[in-house]
Every structure is written in C-alpha cells, then in structure tokens.
Design a protein around this motif. Structure first.
Motif, mmCIF file in Angstrom:
data_model
loop_
_atom_site.group_PDB
_atom_site.id
_atom_site.type_symbol
_atom_site.label_atom_id
_atom_site.label_comp_id
_atom_site.label_asym_id
_atom_site.label_seq_id
_atom_site.Cartn_x
_atom_site.Cartn_y
_atom_site.Cartn_z
ATOM 1 N N UNK A 1 52.628 -104.999 125.187
ATOM 2 C CA UNK A 1 51.504 -105.847 124.784
ATOM 3 C C UNK A 1 50.324 -105.737 125.743
ATOM 4 N N UNK A 2 50.562 -105.229 126.944
ATOM 5 C CA UNK A 2 49.465 -105.105 127.911
ATOM 6 C C UNK A 2 48.975 -103.658 128.053
ATOM 7 N N UNK A 3 49.311 -102.815 127.085
ATOM 8 C CA UNK A 3 48.775 -101.461 127.062
ATOM 9 C C UNK A 3 47.500 -101.472 126.225
ATOM 10 N N UNK A 4 46.323 -101.363 126.832
ATOM 11 C CA UNK A 4 45.084 -101.472 126.058
ATOM 12 C C UNK A 4 44.928 -100.383 125.005
ATOM 13 N N UNK A 5 45.586 -99.253 125.181
ATOM 14 C CA UNK A 5 45.443 -98.156 124.221
ATOM 15 C C UNK A 5 46.092 -98.481 122.871
ATOM 16 N N UNK A 6 46.911 -99.525 122.821
ATOM 17 C CA UNK A 6 47.578 -99.889 121.563
ATOM 18 C C UNK A 6 46.754 -100.873 120.731
#
Length: 125
Positions: A106-111
C-alpha cells in the motif's frame, strides 16, 4: 477519471496539529484504496497512511500514534489528522488512489493510478 484535490496544509509549530483533506471526484466509494504520501526535495515519495476499501488502515512507523487516516464516504473525502507534528514531518503531502483490486504494497507509490496536486506542510519553531 478520478480527480483528487488536497487542502489543509500550512505552517505549524512543533507539537501542533493539522488536518489535511482530499476531495475525490469521478470516484466510487468502496472501490479504491486511498493513501497519503509525502515528499521532500531530492527524496522519493514515501507512504504515510492508507485506508483500503474495507476501511482497514495502515501507517508508516514514523507516524504511528500521531497521524490518523479516515474517510467520509458521503462526501467522498479522505482526511489525514496529524497531531504532535515534528519538524521532520515537513513535506509536500499528496493523496492518491488505486483500484481496490490492485495488488502491491500500500505504500508503493508506483501502484497508485491517481494523484492530487499536493499540499505543503511546514513544521518549524
């Protein structure tokens, strides 16, 4: 097309509080995971808090116990209540959305597919 607009940033002294808001349009409540990220110059965007389509929340260790994420489904608004602010919380804060079915941390901005324009938070004496 989901559009996100943040507000509520500003300057505050250490120990103070701010509440950020993010109004979503073109958005269906309960079908997205929503997140708050922040970024400082020269650094990568980092996840701060998230709330998924079931209402489950997640927080970065650096803000646990101080920040609270919530949403008002009737107003399509995401909030970030920030208490006990520290100088290291100074950053531009962004809200973001991704479809609930999308996998990944949830903290991967690319998703995340959709982003607001950002709002500046400055914490200084």
């Amino acid at each position: 097309q989901v559009q996100l607009v943040e507000s509520g940033g500003g300057s505050v002294q250490p120990g103070g509080s701010l509440r950020l808001s993010c109004v979503a349009s073109g958005y269906s409540y309960g079908k997205y995971c929503l997140g708050w990220f922040r970024q400082t110059p020269g650094n990568e965007r980092e996840g701060v808090a998230s709330i998924d389509s079931t209402g489950r929340t997640s927080y970065a260790d650096s803000v646990k116990g101080r920040f609270t994420v919530s949403q008002d489904g009737t107003r399509n608004t995401l909030y970030l209540q920030m208490d006990s602010l520290k100088p290291e919380d100074t950053a531009t804060y962004y809200c973001a959305a991704r479809p609930a079915r999308k996998m990944g941390w949830v903290f991967d901005p690319s998703t995340y597919n959709y982003w607001g324009q950002g709002t500046q938070v400055t914490v200084s004496p």
